[in-house]
Design a protein around this motif. Structure first.
Motif, short mmCIF file in Angstrom:
data_model
loop_
_atom_site.label_atom_id
_atom_site.label_comp_id
_atom_site.label_asym_id
_atom_site.label_seq_id
_atom_site.Cartn_x
_atom_site.Cartn_y
_atom_site.Cartn_z
N ASN A 3 8.70 19.60 24.28
CA ASN A 3 8.03 19.80 22.99
C ASN A 3 8.17 21.24 22.53
O ASN A 3 8.38 21.50 21.35
CB ASN A 3 6.56 19.42 23.08
CG ASN A 3 6.36 17.92 23.22
OD1 ASN A 3 7.24 17.15 22.84
ND2 ASN A 3 5.25 17.51 23.79
N ASP A 4 8.04 22.18 23.46
CA ASP A 4 8.21 23.59 23.11
C ASP A 4 9.62 23.86 22.60
O ASP A 4 9.80 24.57 21.62
CB ASP A 4 7.92 24.49 24.31
CG ASP A 4 6.45 24.52 24.70
OD1 ASP A 4 5.60 24.08 23.88
OD2 ASP A 4 6.13 24.96 25.82
N GLN A 5 10.61 23.28 23.27
CA GLN A 5 11.99 23.47 22.85
C GLN A 5 12.23 22.86 21.48
O GLN A 5 12.93 23.45 20.65
CB GLN A 5 12.97 22.87 23.88
CG GLN A 5 14.42 23.20 23.59
CD GLN A 5 14.71 24.69 23.61
OE1 GLN A 5 14.25 25.41 24.49
NE2 GLN A 5 15.44 25.16 22.63
N ASP A 8 10.02 22.57 19.11
CA ASP A 8 9.39 23.48 18.15
C ASP A 8 10.27 24.69 17.90
O ASP A 8 10.42 25.13 16.76
CB ASP A 8 8.02 23.93 18.66
CG ASP A 8 6.98 22.82 18.63
OD1 ASP A 8 7.21 21.81 17.93
OD2 ASP A 8 5.95 22.96 19.31
N ILE A 9 10.86 25.22 18.96
CA ILE A 9 11.74 26.39 18.83
C ILE A 9 12.97 26.02 18.01
O ILE A 9 13.37 26.76 17.11
CB ILE A 9 12.14 26.93 20.22
CG1 ILE A 9 10.93 27.56 20.90
CG2 ILE A 9 13.29 27.92 20.11
CD1 ILE A 9 11.14 27.89 22.36
N ALA A 57 13.27 23.64 15.76
CA ALA A 57 12.87 23.43 14.36
C ALA A 57 12.66 24.77 13.67
O ALA A 57 13.07 24.96 12.52
CB ALA A 57 11.61 22.59 14.28
N THR A 58 12.03 25.71 14.37
CA THR A 58 11.82 27.04 13.81
C THR A 58 13.14 27.73 13.55
O THR A 58 13.36 28.33 12.49
CB THR A 58 10.94 27.90 14.75
OG1 THR A 58 9.68 27.24 14.92
CG2 THR A 58 10.72 29.29 14.19
#
Length: 100
Positions: free
Chosen positions: A16-18, A20-21, A23-24
């Protein structure tokens, strides 16, 4: 009565963190591309679409275009621009501009 509380794997959090990264990063790239395109349009408008451009302005346009090419997510974006496909003879010469 015990409450059910699902355990999250660390891998799920990392995934999930990856995401988000990623997408950012995509948003940052889109914003950068938009800003570069705006600069190029303004530069082109200043010099009658390039016909009256000085060598300095042409160099600036080349720089902007190179920066746009570096962040373009499309591999081999100019493939088929000449209408000939990839020309390797394997029969997959579909070109983006073939119908034009």
């Amino acid at each position: 009565d015990e409450e059910y509380s699902p355990q999250l794997d660390d891998d799920d959090d990392n995934t999930n963190d990856q995401a988000d990264i990623d997408a950012t990063n995509q948003n940052v790239v889109k914003e950068e591309a938009t800003a570069l395109k705006k600069q190029l349009y303004q530069l082109a408008a200043s010099y009658d679409r390039g016909f009256g451009a000085t060598s300095k302005a042409r160099n600036e346009a080349d720089d902007i275009i190179e920066r746009l090419a570096k962040i373009n997510p499309t591999k081999d974006a100019s493939r088929g621009i000449d209408g000939c496909g990839d020309g390797d003879g394997d029969g997959d010469d579909d070109v983006p501009l073939k119908a034009i």
